[in-house]
Design a protein around this motif. Structure first.
Motif, short mmCIF file in Angstrom:
data_model
loop_
_atom_site.label_atom_id
_atom_site.label_comp_id
_atom_site.label_asym_id
_atom_site.label_seq_id
_atom_site.Cartn_x
_atom_site.Cartn_y
_atom_site.Cartn_z
N PHE A 98 1.10 -1.22 -0.14
CA PHE A 98 -0.04 0.01 0.12
C PHE A 98 0.90 1.20 0.09
N VAL A 99 1.22 1.82 -1.02
CA VAL A 99 1.90 2.87 -1.24
C VAL A 99 1.17 3.90 -2.20
N ALA A 100 1.58 5.22 -2.05
CA ALA A 100 1.33 6.58 -2.96
C ALA A 100 2.49 6.36 -3.87
N GLN A 101 2.10 6.45 -4.94
CA GLN A 101 3.09 6.29 -6.18
C GLN A 101 3.24 7.83 -6.95
N PHE A 102 4.35 8.60 -6.73
CA PHE A 102 4.57 9.88 -7.25
C PHE A 102 5.09 9.86 -8.79
N GLY A 103 4.94 10.92 -9.49
CA GLY A 103 5.32 10.90 -10.74
C GLY A 103 6.44 12.01 -11.09
N THR A 104 6.68 12.20 -12.41
CA THR A 104 7.38 13.28 -12.88
C THR A 104 6.90 14.63 -13.51
N ASN A 105 5.62 14.58 -13.54
CA ASN A 105 5.12 15.59 -14.04
C ASN A 105 4.85 17.03 -12.97
N ASN A 106 5.40 18.21 -13.50
CA ASN A 106 5.62 19.22 -12.58
C ASN A 106 4.80 20.35 -12.66
N ASP A 107 3.66 20.13 -13.59
CA ASP A 107 2.81 21.40 -13.54
C ASP A 107 1.44 20.68 -13.70
N ASN A 108 0.55 21.47 -13.10
CA ASN A 108 -1.05 21.16 -13.44
C ASN A 108 -1.38 19.70 -13.34
N PRO A 109 -1.27 19.03 -12.32
CA PRO A 109 -0.64 19.45 -11.15
C PRO A 109 0.81 18.91 -10.94
N ASP A 110 1.52 19.41 -10.25
CA ASP A 110 2.90 18.73 -9.89
C ASP A 110 2.74 17.49 -8.98
N VAL A 111 3.13 16.36 -9.53
CA VAL A 111 2.90 15.12 -8.91
C VAL A 111 3.85 14.48 -8.28
N ARG A 112 5.13 15.23 -8.20
CA ARG A 112 6.44 14.81 -7.94
C ARG A 112 6.47 14.57 -6.42
N HIS A 113 7.35 13.70 -5.95
CA HIS A 113 7.27 13.52 -4.37
C HIS A 113 7.83 14.86 -3.75
N PRO A 114 7.18 15.36 -2.50
CA PRO A 114 7.31 16.48 -1.89
C PRO A 114 8.93 16.78 -1.37
N ASP A 115 9.34 15.65 -1.08
CA ASP A 115 10.75 15.81 -0.82
C ASP A 115 11.75 16.29 -1.73
N PHE A 116 11.22 15.52 -2.85
CA PHE A 116 12.14 15.94 -4.27
C PHE A 116 11.99 17.55 -4.61
N VAL A 117 10.87 17.86 -4.49
CA VAL A 117 10.52 19.13 -4.83
C VAL A 117 11.15 20.16 -3.92
N ALA A 118 11.16 19.78 -2.52
CA ALA A 118 11.70 20.82 -1.59
C ALA A 118 13.18 20.90 -1.52
N THR A 119 13.68 19.73 -2.09
CA THR A 119 15.24 19.64 -2.15
C THR A 119 16.00 19.92 -3.60
N TYR A 120 15.51 19.43 -4.46
CA TYR A 120 16.05 19.09 -5.70
C TYR A 120 15.77 20.38 -6.54
N GLU A 121 14.58 21.02 -6.36
CA GLU A 121 14.25 22.26 -6.98
C GLU A 121 14.66 23.46 -6.23
N ALA A 122 15.38 23.20 -5.09
CA ALA A 122 16.30 24.27 -4.52
C ALA A 122 17.04 24.89 -5.44
N ALA A 123 17.71 25.99 -4.98
CA ALA A 123 18.92 26.64 -5.62
C ALA A 123 20.11 25.25 -5.42
N GLY A 124 20.31 24.44 -6.20
CA GLY A 124 21.10 23.36 -5.98
C GLY A 124 20.00 22.43 -5.08
N ALA A 125 20.66 21.35 -4.60
CA ALA A 125 19.78 20.48 -3.75
C ALA A 125 20.04 21.16 -2.16
N GLY A 126 19.63 20.33 -1.39
CA GLY A 126 19.93 20.56 0.10
C GLY A 126 18.46 20.77 0.67
N GLY A 127 18.25 22.02 1.47
CA GLY A 127 17.34 22.29 2.24
C GLY A 127 17.22 21.36 3.60
#
Length: 535
Positions: A242-271
């Motif tokens: 029983f898992v939630a499967q995220f995807g790669t679409n980044n707009d309308n809607p953004d279906v990526r894993h929230p931890d990816f968005v919060a780190t890899y989408e930052a100025a460089g990774a990190g966060g």
């Protein structure tokens, strides 16, 4: 709403809102119909839309709870004190979402009076039971018998044990409804229409509850688990997960894993800083490196942190200031100054966040070109989790429940399934010799364990490592067993939260004399361990 092509997009149009706004209730948004099911009358409600809201809300609730405890449990770094990390607002979203689930389940129940929706209702009941169990496990209580009922202006809180007992009954009702034939099919966001998979989930939630409450002396627990295991109808293979499967679409809607968005989408990774305690377990707990380490963690820098980049250096309060091998993390509670190291600190890897596998490249440009684009998962209940629960349950009382099955076999299966799941998501195979060496060392340690408590410590540590990505399981197991030994607290003058506080949104918005705030040292009903048991 489009039936198949938009199922995943629908899920994340809802879940992303619930996850990113963790302290508020989750509003339901749809690609085609901007309607809140909670406001619908039975005459106008689309049962698929209503059930979709329940499915998405449950994932949002669980992910939010995970986000609240992963720092507490040192899966990631926690800044400062326990109190600062568990404010009264922590569970606002989880609380509100649970009662949204209840309202929508009641709506489906009403619709079922005139439509063939028993299967819809069964799935809704499974998720309602799971949501209530989560609330009890975190707060110890909730409004249940008087919930979402206009007849009760000031609903009373129910005792946690009473809610657990009611959830066993609700899960039985759910299983019965899922077995009704000839019903309208529903949009299944998790199991692709496999009704038996929902029954497996219901039975696995029961196993989880029986193990969770083992210290309370439930005389039926062992027999009930044995019956479920004998049926084979529970989450026991990775295909059942029983898992939630995220995807790669980044707009309308953004279906990526929230931890990816919060780190890899930052100025460089990190966060987020990773936890030095957790990295140390993966790297140094055994004579061989955990094969999951480079799937879990990605090193952006292959240089040693020093000077202003390592503000904890020389402070005796932080013996794990740096764990070596270029892993830039932080020790539990370290709230020293934050250097400009976003592009150098260790960050989330390929599992479960859909980031990058650490092949030793160690730079941000490669990080941004070789990652999975956010196509990760949120592991709610996996087959490996079930195996570790059964391993614990197979030990004799009082540390276990004495259920049938070989303890070592459960442990070995749990580790192997964890390895397989991590590799499946990251897309990078593990070296067989490394996996064999790891398992052989765990087996030797288990065979050499002098007491049942020592065996339990081994089980729970392996569960802790495998549960990365869902710290709810680690938080529950830690309070239940006292394991793994995380080395004590470096956070002064604050108690480990044996539970979370009743949400301030509920206390502040309702003049209800039946709602009184509790303390962080109040223990949930199944936590019968002494005060100070965990740190």
């Amino acid at each position: 709403m489009k039936k198949i092509n938009n199922k995943i997009k629908y899920l994340f149009s809802v879940v992303t809102v619930c996850i990113l706004v963790l302290t508020t209730s989750c509003e339901t948004t749809n690609l085609d119909v901007n309607v809140n099911p909670n406001a619908l009358s039975p005459e106008s409600a689309d049962p698929s839309l209503v059930l979709n809201s329940i499915q998405a809300g449950m994932i949002g609730q669980s992910f939010g709870l995970n986000a609240n405890v992963r720092g507490v449990m040192r899966h990631i770094n926690m800044f400062g004190t326990y109190a600062a990390n568990t404010p009264p607002s922590s569970l606002n979203g989880a609380w509100a979402t649970t009662f949204s689930v209840v309202a929508n389940r009641k709506l489906i129940e009403d619709l079922n009076n005139t439509q063939d929706l028993a299967n819809h209702l069964g799935a809704a009941q499974v998720l309602e039971a799971f949501a209530y169990v989560n609330l009890v496990d975190f707060i110890g209580t909730a409004v249940y018998t008087e919930a979402v009922d206009a007849a009760f202006a000031n609903p009373n809180l129910d005792a946690g044990k009473d809610i657990y007992d009611a959830m066993y009954t609700l899960l039985d009702k759910a299983i019965a409804n899922l077995q009704v034939s000839g019903q309208v099919k529903f949009e299944d966001l998790f199991f692709n229409g496999d009704l038996n998979a929902w029954i497996k989930l219901a039975n696995t939630i029961k196993i989880r509850m029986y193990v969770q409450s083992k210290l309370t002396g439930n005389g039926n627990a062992a027999a009930s688990i044995n019956s479920i295991v004998a049926s084979g109808n529970y989450i026991k293979s990775n295909s059942d997960d029983f898992v939630a499967q995220f995807g790669t679409n980044n707009d309308n809607p953004d279906v990526r894993h929230p931890d990816f968005v919060a780190t890899y989408e930052a100025a460089g990774a990190g966060g987020t800083y990773m936890s030095n305690e957790f990295i140390n377990i993966l790297k140094n707990d055994k004579t061989v490196e955990d094969p999951r380490l480079k799937h879990y963690m990605y090193r952006q820098s292959l240089t040693v942190p020093s000077g202003s980049k390592l503000p904890c250096a020389g402070n005796p309060a932080y013996p794990l200031c740096y764990v070596g091998d270029f892993y830039w993390g932080r020790q539990h509670g370290d709230d020293e100054g934050i250097p400009n190291d976003n592009n150098q600190r260790t960050t989330f890897g390929a599992y479960p966040a859909g980031g990058a596998f650490d092949s030793g490249v160690g730079n941000v440009s490669s990080n941004n070109s070789i990652n999975l684009g956010g196509k990760g998962i949120f592991p709610v209940i996996t087959a490996s989790f079930t195996d570790f629960l059964l391993a614990e349950a197979s030990l004799p009382a009082p540390v276990g429940l004495g259920v049938n099955g070989n303890t070592w076999t459960y442990i070995e299966n749990g580790i192997k399934k964890s390895f397989a799941k991590v590799s499946e998501i990251s897309g990078v195979a593990m070296v067989q010799a490394d996996m064999d060496a790891y398992i052989n060392e765990v087996k030797a340690n288990f065979n050499n364990a002098a007491t049942d408590s020592d065996k339990l410590a081994i089980i729970v540590k392996e569960f802790y490592v495998a549960s990365f990505g869902n710290s709810i399981e680690a938080y529950n197991a830690y309070r239940r067993t006292g394991f793994p030994d995380l080395g004590g607290s470096v956070v002064p003058n604050t108690d480990f939260p044996r539970n979370f506080l009743i949400p301030d949104s509920e206390l502040n918005s309702n003049d209800n004399p039946n709602l009184k705030q509790i303390t962080r040292t109040t223990q949930v009903f199944w936590d019968t361990n002494p005060a100070g048991f965990v740190q």
